[in-house]
Design a protein around this motif. Structure first.
Motif, PDB file in Angstrom:
ATOM      1  N   PRO A 152       0.803  -1.231   0.000  1.00 20.34           N
ATOM      2  CA  PRO A 152       0.000   0.000   0.000  1.00 20.34           C
ATOM      3  C   PRO A 152       0.834   1.279   0.000  1.00 20.34           C
ATOM      4  CG  PRO A 152      -0.128  -1.125   2.137  1.00 20.34           C
ATOM      5  CD  PRO A 152       0.508  -2.060   1.181  1.00 20.34           C
ATOM      6  N   VAL A 153       1.974   1.272   0.710  1.00 20.69           N
ATOM      7  CA  VAL A 153       2.823   2.467   0.730  1.00 20.69           C
ATOM      8  C   VAL A 153       3.348   2.777  -0.668  1.00 20.69           C
ATOM      9  CG1 VAL A 153       5.026   3.392   1.529  1.00 20.69           C
ATOM     10  CG2 VAL A 153       3.492   2.279   3.151  1.00 20.69           C
ATOM     11  N   MET A 154       3.848   1.756  -1.353  1.00 15.09           N
ATOM     12  CA  MET A 154       4.398   1.964  -2.689  1.00 15.09           C
ATOM     13  C   MET A 154       3.308   2.338  -3.683  1.00 15.09           C
ATOM     14  SD  MET A 154       7.455   1.974  -3.833  1.00 15.09           S
ATOM     15  CE  MET A 154       8.529   1.774  -5.238  1.00 15.09           C
ATOM     16  N   ALA A 155       2.135   1.728  -3.545  1.00 15.41           N
ATOM     17  CA  ALA A 155       1.036   2.036  -4.451  1.00 15.41           C
ATOM     18  C   ALA A 155       0.632   3.507  -4.350  1.00 15.41           C
ATOM     19  CB  ALA A 155      -0.162   1.142  -4.147  1.00 15.41           C
ATOM     20  N   ILE A 156       0.532   3.999  -3.129  1.00 19.35           N
ATOM     21  CA  ILE A 156       0.155   5.404  -2.921  1.00 19.35           C
ATOM     22  C   ILE A 156       1.248   6.327  -3.451  1.00 19.35           C
ATOM     23  CG2 ILE A 156      -0.284   7.158  -1.159  1.00 19.35           C
ATOM     24  CD1 ILE A 156      -1.616   4.916   0.502  1.00 19.35           C
ATOM     25  N   CYS A 157       2.514   5.982  -3.198  1.00 18.49           N
ATOM     26  CA  CYS A 157       3.622   6.799  -3.693  1.00 18.49           C
ATOM     27  C   CYS A 157       3.626   6.877  -5.220  1.00 18.49           C
ATOM     28  CB  CYS A 157       4.956   6.229  -3.212  1.00 18.49           C
ATOM     29  SG  CYS A 157       5.336   6.572  -1.481  1.00 18.49           S
ATOM     30  N   MET A 158       3.441   5.747  -5.879  1.00 19.67           N
ATOM     31  CA  MET A 158       3.474   5.732  -7.334  1.00 19.67           C
ATOM     32  C   MET A 158       2.261   6.445  -7.919  1.00 19.67           C
ATOM     33  SD  MET A 158       5.062   1.977  -8.134  1.00 19.67           S
ATOM     34  CE  MET A 158       5.096   2.300  -9.887  1.00 19.67           C
ATOM     35  N   PHE A 159       1.151   6.396  -7.211  1.00 22.83           N
ATOM     36  CA  PHE A 159      -0.036   7.136  -7.642  1.00 22.83           C
ATOM     37  C   PHE A 159       0.260   8.637  -7.597  1.00 22.83           C
ATOM     38  CE2 PHE A 159      -4.237   9.048  -6.789  1.00 22.83           C
ATOM     39  CZ  PHE A 159      -4.888   8.623  -7.942  1.00 22.83           C
ATOM     40  N   PHE A 160       0.908   9.086  -6.516  1.00 19.72           N
ATOM     41  CA  PHE A 160       1.297  10.489  -6.420  1.00 19.72           C
ATOM     42  C   PHE A 160       2.291  10.856  -7.523  1.00 19.72           C
ATOM     43  CE2 PHE A 160      -0.411  10.837  -2.080  1.00 19.72           C
ATOM     44  CZ  PHE A 160      -0.920  12.128  -2.137  1.00 19.72           C
ATOM     45  N   GLY A 161       3.191   9.928  -7.847  1.00 19.40           N
ATOM     46  CA  GLY A 161       4.161  10.187  -8.907  1.00 19.40           C
ATOM     47  C   GLY A 161       3.489  10.397 -10.248  1.00 19.40           C
ATOM     48  N   ALA A 162       2.477   9.563 -10.533  1.00 22.10           N
ATOM     49  CA  ALA A 162       1.727   9.717 -11.782  1.00 22.10           C
ATOM     50  C   ALA A 162       1.013  11.060 -11.823  1.00 22.10           C
ATOM     51  CB  ALA A 162       0.728   8.572 -11.936  1.00 22.10           C
ATOM     52  N   LEU A 163       0.393  11.442 -10.713  1.00 20.00           N
ATOM     53  CA  LEU A 163      -0.314  12.722 -10.654  1.00 20.00           C
ATOM     54  C   LEU A 163       0.655  13.887 -10.840  1.00 20.00           C
ATOM     55  CD1 LEU A 163      -2.942  12.303  -7.790  1.00 20.00           C
ATOM     56  CD2 LEU A 163      -3.113  11.720 -10.205  1.00 20.00           C
ATOM     57  N   GLY A 164       1.827  13.790 -10.209  1.00 15.51           N
ATOM     58  CA  GLY A 164       2.807  14.860 -10.331  1.00 15.51           C
ATOM     59  C   GLY A 164       3.310  15.016 -11.748  1.00 15.51           C
TER      60      GLY A 164
END
Length: 473
Positions: free
Chosen positions: A284-296
């Motif tokens: 879950p930590v990595m999933a949320i981080c990568m989601f933020f990366g895509a948004l950024g």
């Protein structure tokens, strides 16, 4: 700092924009199937495209530090018509790129719950559209919001997940687990370029280094472009190439090269490591981080091209006053941003009619790459033309020597042309349907961009001639 400068970008802001616009963990699974030879391919791609791109953009952005970036450079070299065609191609690539990144982000987020949800077309399509509208509304409120989102996304979406991936690979090795991909033999480091279908993803590697021209599109909104851009380019380049190479090694450490999925490869590695190392919180930590990366990454590209469109339309009123109209309170191109969101929403729903999420992802990648690299194929000759036609234009940074200013743009042009050629070879790992259908979509996407650009330009010239005859302009 005065209120006048509070909304302007500084050197740190440019670095964040470059890093978040270019660096994406989604590129690493594209290259990871090459194993150890990916290290050589990263260096090759960086040398052939990234280095020439950084040097050329660094000189052009300090010589012509105006809003519009690549449009201004090409207009100075070849005139407004060709520059306008480039703008439309660039915008096509952006609206194709947004659903591409959203698919990647929601695939990572879906893995947090189940592998099935990560392949659910409705979840990915609808969720992507909703998030894009949210980002659009935030960016309409002004550049301050753009800076905040980019800063948060750079840390949460790039630096932190990259550190997690690399540290996890180190923990994997020091706890006695074997490296999942062989890096020991010299032959493993030599790329096998004997079969075209094994190097088709090299075009995607080239695209992984694209984006250094995004920040110059809003150069007019920076404090000191002549000083800040060269510094930001150099620092960004070192960070991006380093993280790509180390990240690929880390992914190969946790997951066999041959089993890496091009969309969900990083999350596959996280799933495997979380189970083996008894770290259930990793997923879950990595999933949320990568989601933020895509948004950024989406956010970095969301505003710049619209300002370029606005600058391109201004002289001849190519799109009419409504498209270029600014928001009365925030002074942002709100109408153009909303129209962009409508088009992206339709493309987000393309997942519904694709044979698979992976097929939709790769087709969007191919269409994005060809419409994005066409402007590059014009930009490198434009650099050479400006060196000859406007040698006395002040540039705080110039490519040194007599050979490099000629060699680097030629190298960049050849690399981009080669990457475009590779797009017409469908990846053997994904079922893309018939070849004629596959190639037709790629050619059709590029032709559509040219047709739209020519129609808009022709209608604008006709409208302006009519207004001139009536004495209204």
């Amino acid at each position: 700092m005065s209120d006048k400068n509070s909304g302007l970008l500084g050197s740190k802001d440019i670095i964040f924009m470059n890093v978040i616009a270019i660096l994406s963990l989604r590129q690493i699974p594209n290259v990871a199937p090459y194993g150890a030879s990916a290290m050589v391919l990263w260096v090759l791609a960086a040398f052939c495209l990234f280095f020439p791109l950084a040097m050329v953009c660094g000189e052009l952005s300090t010589g012509w530090p105006k809003d519009g970036g690549i449009f201004v450079w090409i207009k100075e070299a070849f005139g407004k018509r060709i520059a306008w065609m480039v703008v439309v191609c660039f915008l096509f690539s952006c609206v194709l790129f947004f659903p591409l990144m959203l698919q990647f982000g929601f695939t990572a987020l879906g893995y947090m719950f189940s592998a099935g949800l990560a392949q659910n077309k409705v979840f990915i399509g609808v969720g992507s559209a909703v998030i894009f509208w949210l980002l659009t509304m935030m960016n309409i409120r002004g550049m301050e919001w753009t800076k905040i989102i980019n800063s948060i996304s750079a840390w949460c979406g790039v630096f932190i997940p990259s550190a997690i991936l690399i540290l996890l690979a180190i923990v994997w090795l020091i706890t006695g687990h074997p490296m999942q991909t062989n890096y020991a033999s010299v032959s493993d480091w030599i790329p096998d370029l004997s079969h075209w279908n094994t190097i088709v993803f090299l075009s995607s590697m080239m695209f992984a280094f694209a984006g250094l021209e995004v920040a110059p599109m809003i150069a007019g909104r920076t404090r000191n472009p002549q000083r800040d851009f060269p510094r930001a380019m150099a620092f960004s380049a070192a960070v991006i190439v380093g993280i790509y190479m180390i990240g690929t090694w880390a992914l190969n450490t946790l997951l066999p090269a041959g089993k890496t999925d091009i969309v969900a490869g990083v999350m596959q590695a996280m799933h495997s490591a979380a189970a083996t190392l008894h770290m259930p919180w990793l997923l879950p930590v990595m999933a949320i981080c990568m989601f933020f990366g895509a948004l950024g990454q989406i956010n970095s590209w969301l505003v710049g091209p619209i300002y370029m469109l606005q600058e391109a339309s201004r002289e001849d009123n190519l799109l009419g006053e409504r498209i270029g109209r600014l928001h009365p309170k925030y002074q942002t191109p709100a109408f153009a941003l909303i129209m962009q969101a409508v088009i992206v929403t339709l493309l987000c729903f393309s997942t519904f009619i694709s044979t698979s999420v992976a097929a939709a992802y790769w087709m969007l990648t191919a269409l994005t790459t060809i419409t994005y690299f066409i402007p590059y194929m014009v930009m490198f000759p434009a650099f050479c033309r400006l060196r000859i036609s406007q040698p006395d234009t002040p540039r705080s940074f110039k490519i040194p020597g007599k050979i490099l200013p000629v060699l680097l743009p030629i190298m960049g042009f050849i690399s981009v042309t080669f990457a475009v050629f590779l797009l017409f070879i469908p990846p053997s790992q994904i079922n893309m349907g018939g070849y004629l259908q596959y190639a037709g979509k790629i050619i059709g996407g590029a032709l559509l961009a040219f047709i739209v650009a020519e129609v808009i330009y022709h209608r604008a010239q006709k409208r302006n001639a009519h207004l001139a005859s009536e004495g209204k302009i």
